[in-house]
Design an enzyme around this catalytic site. Structure first.
Site, mmCIF file in Angstrom:
data_model
loop_
_atom_site.group_PDB
_atom_site.id
_atom_site.type_symbol
_atom_site.label_atom_id
_atom_site.label_comp_id
_atom_site.label_asym_id
_atom_site.label_seq_id
_atom_site.Cartn_x
_atom_site.Cartn_y
_atom_site.Cartn_z
ATOM 1 N N ARG A 130 -30.564 24.470 -49.493
ATOM 2 C CA ARG A 130 -29.930 25.258 -50.577
ATOM 3 C C ARG A 130 -28.476 24.889 -50.829
ATOM 4 O O ARG A 130 -27.707 25.671 -51.366
ATOM 5 C CB ARG A 130 -30.043 26.757 -50.307
ATOM 6 C CG ARG A 130 -31.469 27.237 -50.230
ATOM 7 C CD ARG A 130 -31.560 28.717 -50.416
ATOM 8 N NE ARG A 130 -32.930 29.168 -50.231
ATOM 9 C CZ ARG A 130 -33.467 29.475 -49.060
ATOM 10 N NH1 ARG A 130 -32.745 29.424 -47.970
ATOM 11 N NH2 ARG A 130 -34.718 29.848 -48.985
ATOM 12 N N LYS A 152 -23.154 17.783 -63.193
ATOM 13 C CA LYS A 152 -24.566 17.633 -63.566
ATOM 14 C C LYS A 152 -25.217 16.667 -62.590
ATOM 15 O O LYS A 152 -24.716 15.541 -62.400
ATOM 16 C CB LYS A 152 -24.702 17.082 -64.983
ATOM 17 C CG LYS A 152 -24.594 18.152 -66.054
ATOM 18 C CD LYS A 152 -25.016 17.578 -67.396
ATOM 19 C CE LYS A 152 -24.842 18.590 -68.500
ATOM 20 N NZ LYS A 152 -25.137 18.002 -69.820
ATOM 21 N N GLU A 246 -22.871 24.456 -70.011
ATOM 22 C CA GLU A 246 -23.383 24.006 -71.304
ATOM 23 C C GLU A 246 -23.997 25.139 -72.136
ATOM 24 O O GLU A 246 -25.089 25.006 -72.689
ATOM 25 C CB GLU A 246 -24.386 22.865 -71.122
ATOM 26 C CG GLU A 246 -24.505 22.034 -72.389
ATOM 27 C CD GLU A 246 -25.233 20.706 -72.192
ATOM 28 O OE1 GLU A 246 -24.836 19.934 -71.301
ATOM 29 O OE2 GLU A 246 -26.163 20.447 -72.948
ATOM 30 N N HIS A 261 -31.368 8.839 -75.248
ATOM 31 C CA HIS A 261 -32.385 9.173 -74.243
ATOM 32 C C HIS A 261 -33.769 8.755 -74.718
ATOM 33 O O HIS A 261 -34.602 8.297 -73.919
ATOM 34 C CB HIS A 261 -32.372 10.682 -73.959
ATOM 35 C CG HIS A 261 -31.196 11.119 -73.120
ATOM 36 N ND1 HIS A 261 -30.805 12.430 -73.014
ATOM 37 C CD2 HIS A 261 -30.332 10.414 -72.354
ATOM 38 C CE1 HIS A 261 -29.760 12.514 -72.217
ATOM 39 N NE2 HIS A 261 -29.440 11.299 -71.812
HETATM 40 P P1 NAD Z 1 -26.170 2.668 -62.313
HETATM 41 O O1 NAD Z 1 -25.903 3.754 -61.370
HETATM 42 O O2 NAD Z 1 -27.561 2.177 -62.432
HETATM 43 O O3 NAD Z 1 -25.206 1.450 -61.978
HETATM 44 C C1 NAD Z 1 -25.295 0.304 -62.742
HETATM 45 C C2 NAD Z 1 -25.538 -0.959 -61.897
HETATM 46 O O4 NAD Z 1 -24.310 -1.379 -61.338
HETATM 47 C C3 NAD Z 1 -26.501 -0.779 -60.738
HETATM 48 O O5 NAD Z 1 -27.246 -1.945 -60.566
HETATM 49 C C4 NAD Z 1 -25.546 -0.583 -59.568
HETATM 50 O O6 NAD Z 1 -26.125 -0.903 -58.332
HETATM 51 C C5 NAD Z 1 -24.437 -1.519 -59.931
HETATM 52 N N1 NAD Z 1 -23.133 -1.236 -59.389
HETATM 53 C C6 NAD Z 1 -22.559 -0.027 -59.216
HETATM 54 N N2 NAD Z 1 -21.286 -0.172 -58.852
HETATM 55 C C7 NAD Z 1 -21.057 -1.490 -58.766
HETATM 56 C C8 NAD Z 1 -19.925 -2.261 -58.427
HETATM 57 N N3 NAD Z 1 -18.745 -1.697 -58.193
HETATM 58 N N4 NAD Z 1 -20.035 -3.600 -58.411
HETATM 59 C C9 NAD Z 1 -21.223 -4.190 -58.721
HETATM 60 N N5 NAD Z 1 -22.321 -3.515 -59.074
HETATM 61 C C10 NAD Z 1 -22.236 -2.180 -59.087
HETATM 62 O O7 NAD Z 1 -25.718 3.070 -63.801
HETATM 63 P P2 NAD Z 1 -24.473 3.878 -64.389
HETATM 64 O O8 NAD Z 1 -24.239 3.312 -65.712
HETATM 65 O O9 NAD Z 1 -23.367 3.978 -63.428
HETATM 66 O O10 NAD Z 1 -25.063 5.350 -64.538
HETATM 67 C C11 NAD Z 1 -26.110 5.635 -65.419
HETATM 68 C C12 NAD Z 1 -26.774 6.898 -64.957
HETATM 69 O O11 NAD Z 1 -25.829 7.971 -65.024
HETATM 70 C C13 NAD Z 1 -27.936 7.318 -65.828
HETATM 71 O O12 NAD Z 1 -28.994 7.708 -65.005
HETATM 72 C C14 NAD Z 1 -27.416 8.491 -66.616
HETATM 73 O O13 NAD Z 1 -28.412 9.394 -66.961
HETATM 74 C C15 NAD Z 1 -26.452 9.088 -65.634
HETATM 75 N N6 NAD Z 1 -25.394 9.910 -66.245
HETATM 76 C C16 NAD Z 1 -25.159 11.126 -65.706
HETATM 77 C C17 NAD Z 1 -24.166 11.925 -66.213
HETATM 78 C C18 NAD Z 1 -23.846 13.242 -65.566
HETATM 79 O O14 NAD Z 1 -23.055 14.000 -66.121
HETATM 80 N N7 NAD Z 1 -24.395 13.522 -64.397
HETATM 81 C C19 NAD Z 1 -23.381 11.469 -67.282
HETATM 82 C C20 NAD Z 1 -23.641 10.204 -67.815
HETATM 83 C C21 NAD Z 1 -24.651 9.427 -67.277
HETATM 84 N N1 GLY Z 2 -22.678 13.736 -69.659
HETATM 85 C C1 GLY Z 2 -22.860 15.031 -70.258
HETATM 86 C C2 GLY Z 2 -22.295 16.151 -69.471
HETATM 87 O O1 GLY Z 2 -21.788 15.970 -68.402
HETATM 88 O O2 GLY Z 2 -22.361 17.263 -69.908
#
Ligand code: NAD
Ligand code: GLY
Length: 373
Positions: A130, A152, A246, A261
């Protein structure tokens, strides 16, 4: 703000997310993972670093050494890399590891990686026993400007992005900007999509600044990147402060995301990067805003030019049919009472949440903004 083509030194900076007793700092500077900033945020002597098979070999040892020097006992879990692993099965792998290691309720989970690792580890931290303490160490630009901030967390369902999750704030965010040195160019561009998003939805001056500095950002000028991260975190922290769960304005952060998406889900998770889908999605949101006479044509073209200059697609993929894309948009969390609500632009720097968008206008945008190749 910095000169467009200057090579500038990064200024270490801290942005606070003000959420009462759940407030926390975002530290932004190069070299932070080797330092002693993190240890005071770990309440007991035990922590688990959750990373992936790409990031762990680059940075886990350094982070763990720094924590061990501060007297912490740290173990590593390296998960498979990729959006396609942001699912229930990988989440179960985290739970299995935590059970096997007999982790207790005060053990801290540290997410070391991009948004995928942050979302997965964050949801594991929110749900295991939890809730256990959680820290974000984002290593992509996208994670440093967006996903590590605001709480999030979650995983994808095969039929919809981020469908299962929780709001769970970290104790701090450690954005070591030097980790961006190893980030592939394509991933850097994906992060720029979210930076552009902040300018578009909230702050026209910031948008102007991004336009002037887009080449320096793509060239990874350290000072310019740090400034973009700081400004983005300031905007996100302010929106999250006003609307953590939100109920209202936080939805504006999803500008371009309902289209995006649908592209991600329709192409199969991992084929288009999240930021790429958001890039095309923002152009589609701009086009639709123009069709609804909310945004003028010049603004629309400015957005498309900037998205392209950031190295991002401005069109939805040709191999996803318009009908399928539209259908997938209905799986988005922005659907309420069966009605699709879309984040559109009233002008540059001001987004609005609109429901009752005419169906023919949505389809016209999708058809006009599908790639022809
Ligand atoms: P990711 O986590 O897949 O990272 C991208 C790639 O870069 C991966 O292959 C990773 O291993 C690599 N990588 C990471 N750091 C690195 C570094 N310093 N050097 C070399 N390679 C590295 O993708 P992302 O773009 O970071 O995140 C996308 C995800 O985030 C999606 O799932 C999306 O839905 C989510 N997201 C969440 C929120 C939120 O508010 N929680 C907001 C926006 C996006
Ligand atoms: N990336 C959208 C949010 O954090 O609300």
């Amino acid at each position: 703000m910095s000169d467009p083509h200057a090579v500038t030194a990064p200024q270490p900076t801290t942005v606070n997310v003000d959420l009462g007793e759940r407030s926390y700092p975002i530290f932004i500077a190069p070299g932070l993972i080797d330092g002693d900033t993190l240890a005071p945020f770990i309440p007991t002597d035990r922590a688990i670093v959750v990373s992936n098979t790409t990031v762990a070999p680059l940075y886990a040892e350094r982070l763990m050494r720094a924590l061990e020097c501060a007297g912490k006992q740290v173990e590593l879990l390296a998960l498979p890399d990729g959006e396609q692993y942001k699912n229930l099965e990988t989440l179960e792998q985290i739970y299995d590891f935590l059970m096997e290691k007999q982790v207790d309720r005060k053990t801290t989970l540290i997410a070391l990686g991009g948004g995928v690792i942050g979302d997965l580890a964050g949801f594991a931290a929110a749900s295991f026993q939890r809730g256990v303490p959680f820290i974000q160490v984002p290593t992509t630009l996208l994670a440093q400007v967006d996903s590590s901030v605001g709480g999030k967390t979650g995983i994808n369902h095969p039929r919809g992005k981020n469908m299962i999750g929780a709001f769970y704030q970290p104790r701090c965010v450690l954005a070591d900007t030097a980790t961006l040195d190893t980030l592939p160019d394509r991933e850097l561009s994906a992060g720029l999509a979210e930076v552009i998003k902040y300018g578009l939805l909230w702050d026209e001056d910031f948008l102007d600044w991004i336009e002037s500095n887009i080449q320096a950002l793509r060239a990874r000028d350290a000072g310019t990147l740090t400034e973009a991260i700081r400004q983005s975190c300031l905007i996100k922290a302010e929106i999250v402060r006003q609307d953590e769960r939100e109920g209202g304005i936080r939805a504006l952060l999803n500008l371009g995301h309902t289209f995006g998406h649908a592209i991600e889900a329709g192409m199969g998770y991992g084929r288009w990067l999240h930021g790429e889908a958001v890039g095309a999605g923002m152009c589609m949101a701009a086009d639709l805003s123009h069709r609804l006479e909310m945004l003028d044509d010049t603004a629309c073209r400015r957005i498309e030019t900037l998205v392209a200059a950031a190295g991002l697609p401005t069109r939805a993929p040709a191999d996803l049919s318009a009908e399928r894309l539209r259908e997938l948009m209905d799986s988005d969390k922005k659907v309420e009472n069966g009605r699709l609500r879309l984040v559109l632009l009233g002008r540059l720097g001001q987004a609005r949440l609109i429901d009752r968008v005419p169906e023919d206008a949505i389809m016209a945008t999708i058809q006009a903004l599908r790639s022809t190749q």
